[in-house]
Motif scaffolding. Structure first.
Motif, mmCIF file in Angstrom:
data_model
loop_
_atom_site.group_PDB
_atom_site.id
_atom_site.type_symbol
_atom_site.label_atom_id
_atom_site.label_comp_id
_atom_site.label_asym_id
_atom_site.label_seq_id
_atom_site.Cartn_x
_atom_site.Cartn_y
_atom_site.Cartn_z
ATOM 1 N N VAL B 4 26.164 32.110 61.399
ATOM 2 C CA VAL B 4 25.409 31.555 60.273
ATOM 3 C C VAL B 4 26.016 30.196 59.917
ATOM 4 C CG1 VAL B 4 24.640 31.873 57.902
ATOM 5 C CG2 VAL B 4 24.927 33.869 59.397
ATOM 6 N N TYR B 33 19.650 35.936 53.292
ATOM 7 C CA TYR B 33 19.973 36.058 51.868
ATOM 8 C C TYR B 33 20.654 34.779 51.369
ATOM 9 C CZ TYR B 33 19.623 40.959 53.326
ATOM 10 O OH TYR B 33 19.203 42.144 53.861
ATOM 11 N N TYR B 35 23.235 33.757 48.128
ATOM 12 C CA TYR B 35 24.073 34.207 47.029
ATOM 13 C C TYR B 35 24.727 32.997 46.355
ATOM 14 C CZ TYR B 35 24.089 38.836 49.280
ATOM 15 O OH TYR B 35 23.738 40.030 49.837
ATOM 16 N N GLN B 37 28.406 32.296 44.198
ATOM 17 C CA GLN B 37 29.707 32.879 43.904
ATOM 18 C C GLN B 37 30.345 32.100 42.770
ATOM 19 O OE1 GLN B 37 32.944 32.281 46.751
ATOM 20 N NE2 GLN B 37 33.620 34.400 46.440
ATOM 21 N N GLY B 40 35.104 35.234 38.686
ATOM 22 C CA GLY B 40 35.000 36.410 37.828
ATOM 23 C C GLY B 40 33.657 37.117 37.876
ATOM 24 N N MET B 41 32.728 36.588 38.671
ATOM 25 C CA MET B 41 31.377 37.180 38.721
ATOM 26 C C MET B 41 31.064 37.793 40.075
ATOM 27 S SD MET B 41 30.237 36.675 35.726
ATOM 28 C CE MET B 41 28.501 37.048 35.904
ATOM 29 N N GLY B 42 31.897 37.592 41.039
ATOM 30 C CA GLY B 42 31.603 38.090 42.372
ATOM 31 C C GLY B 42 30.475 37.298 43.002
ATOM 32 N N LEU B 43 29.729 37.938 43.889
ATOM 33 C CA LEU B 43 28.565 37.309 44.509
ATOM 34 C C LEU B 43 27.305 37.907 43.910
ATOM 35 C CD1 LEU B 43 30.852 37.099 46.859
ATOM 36 C CD2 LEU B 43 28.888 36.487 48.261
ATOM 37 N N TYR B 48 16.124 36.617 48.679
ATOM 38 C CA TYR B 48 16.296 37.106 50.028
ATOM 39 C C TYR B 48 14.960 37.103 50.759
ATOM 40 C CZ TYR B 48 14.525 41.704 48.523
ATOM 41 O OH TYR B 48 13.750 42.723 48.044
ATOM 42 N N PHE B 90 26.394 30.823 49.223
ATOM 43 C CA PHE B 90 26.549 31.428 50.544
ATOM 44 C C PHE B 90 25.214 31.951 51.045
ATOM 45 C CE2 PHE B 90 31.004 31.386 51.378
ATOM 46 C CZ PHE B 90 31.623 31.383 50.128
ATOM 47 N N PHE B 105 26.236 39.091 57.513
ATOM 48 C CA PHE B 105 27.116 38.095 58.111
ATOM 49 C C PHE B 105 26.939 36.793 57.333
ATOM 50 C CE2 PHE B 105 28.307 40.466 61.901
ATOM 51 C CZ PHE B 105 27.344 41.461 61.902
ATOM 52 N N PHE B 106 28.042 36.208 56.935
ATOM 53 C CA PHE B 106 28.003 35.090 55.998
ATOM 54 C C PHE B 106 28.256 33.749 56.642
ATOM 55 C CE2 PHE B 106 27.554 36.875 51.771
ATOM 56 C CZ PHE B 106 27.686 38.223 52.045
ATOM 57 N N GLY B 107 27.647 32.721 56.030
ATOM 58 C CA GLY B 107 27.929 31.354 56.396
ATOM 59 C C GLY B 107 29.172 30.854 55.689
ATOM 60 N N PRO B 108 29.567 29.607 55.954
ATOM 61 C CA PRO B 108 30.808 29.056 55.398
ATOM 62 C C PRO B 108 30.707 28.609 53.950
ATOM 63 C CG PRO B 108 29.769 27.446 56.813
ATOM 64 C CD PRO B 108 28.954 28.704 56.940
ATOM 65 N N ARG B 111 29.649 24.050 48.575
ATOM 66 C CA ARG B 111 30.269 23.879 47.245
ATOM 67 C C ARG B 111 29.484 22.805 46.498
ATOM 68 N NH1 ARG B 111 35.103 25.806 45.391
ATOM 69 N NH2 ARG B 111 35.445 26.683 47.464
#
Lengths: 111, 115
Positions: B4, B33, B35, B37, B40-43, B48, B90, B105-108, B111
């Motif tokens: 990805v 998908y 997301y 990030q 403190g909140m996660g993903l 999707y 992500f 499977f995630f991309g890099p 930011r």
């Protein structure tokens, strides 16, 4: 509704000590759970999935349906284990599977 | 296989500007998908696409739009960026056959800072 709870935001241990990262879930269906790891400013990588019952980098995790838990354990922590760890629950059906993540635990292994 | 991929890696926008984040996968996966990030909140799932030609809202879709351009590509658009959209984004993909596991499977990551 599905939910994943990681009660510890931060966890600090010394090298060689055992480590346990806690994960509890809430889901009415049959759960499929994962642990992902994210090293500093990198992408998330799959560490473990419960259906494989494998050990990766010395980590193991057992699904306990009675306690609705999927805790991650390692008997002897290493400095390179320092990272953010996310527990995730897969839910849905057909082609509509999604992941719900916990908020993550930042593990620091001190020398 | 590159897996990805995401572009750009970094972006700074001013409030009100628009931009599109690009994502591509070469694993012949059906589902993709987006997301965000936050500390403190996660993903949290933004949008999707279960398969080519379909898109659905996730947990935090407001302020975003998506396009599933083809099986490989899934883009995320911010029409009028706001400081609250400062985050790391992500992209992820998943194979069709659930019997092989539903891991993604995630991309890099991208930011993004909105001033």
């Amino acid at each position: 509704a599905q939910r994943v709870t990681q009660p510890e935001k931060l966890l600090s241990v010394f090298k060689g000590a055992p480590v346990e990262l806690k994960c509890n879930y809430s889901y009415s269906g049959s759960p499929e759970l994962f642990w992902y790891v994210q090293y500093s400013r990198q992408r998330l990588q799959l560490l473990l999935r419960h259906i494989s019952r494998e050990s990766i980098k010395g980590f193991t995790a057992d699904l306990n349906k009675g306690e609705t838990s999927f805790h991650l354990k390692k008997p002897f922590a290493q400095e390179e284990d320092s990272a953010m760890y996310y527990c995730a629950l897969s839910w849905g059906g057909g082609s509509n599977y999604k992941l719900t993540f916990g908020k993550g635990t930042l593990l620091t292994v001190n020398p | 296989n590159a897996g990805v991929t995401q572009t750009p890696k970094f972006q700074v926008l001013k409030t009100g500007q628009s931009m599109t984040l690009q994502c591509a996968q070469d694993m012949n996966h059906n589902s993709m998908y987006w997301y965000r990030q936050d500390p403190g909140m996660g993903l949290r799932l933004i949008y999707y696409s279960a398969s080519e030609g379909t898109t659905d809202k996730g947990e935090v879709p407001n302020g975003y739009n998506v396009s599933r351009l083809n099986k490989r590509e899934f883009s995320l658009r911010l029409e009028s960026a706001a400081p609250s959209q400062t985050s790391v984004y992500f992209c992820a993909s998943k194979r069709r056959d659930a019997s092989l596991g539903n891991e993604q499977f995630f991309g890099p990551g991208t930011r993004l800072t909105v001033l």
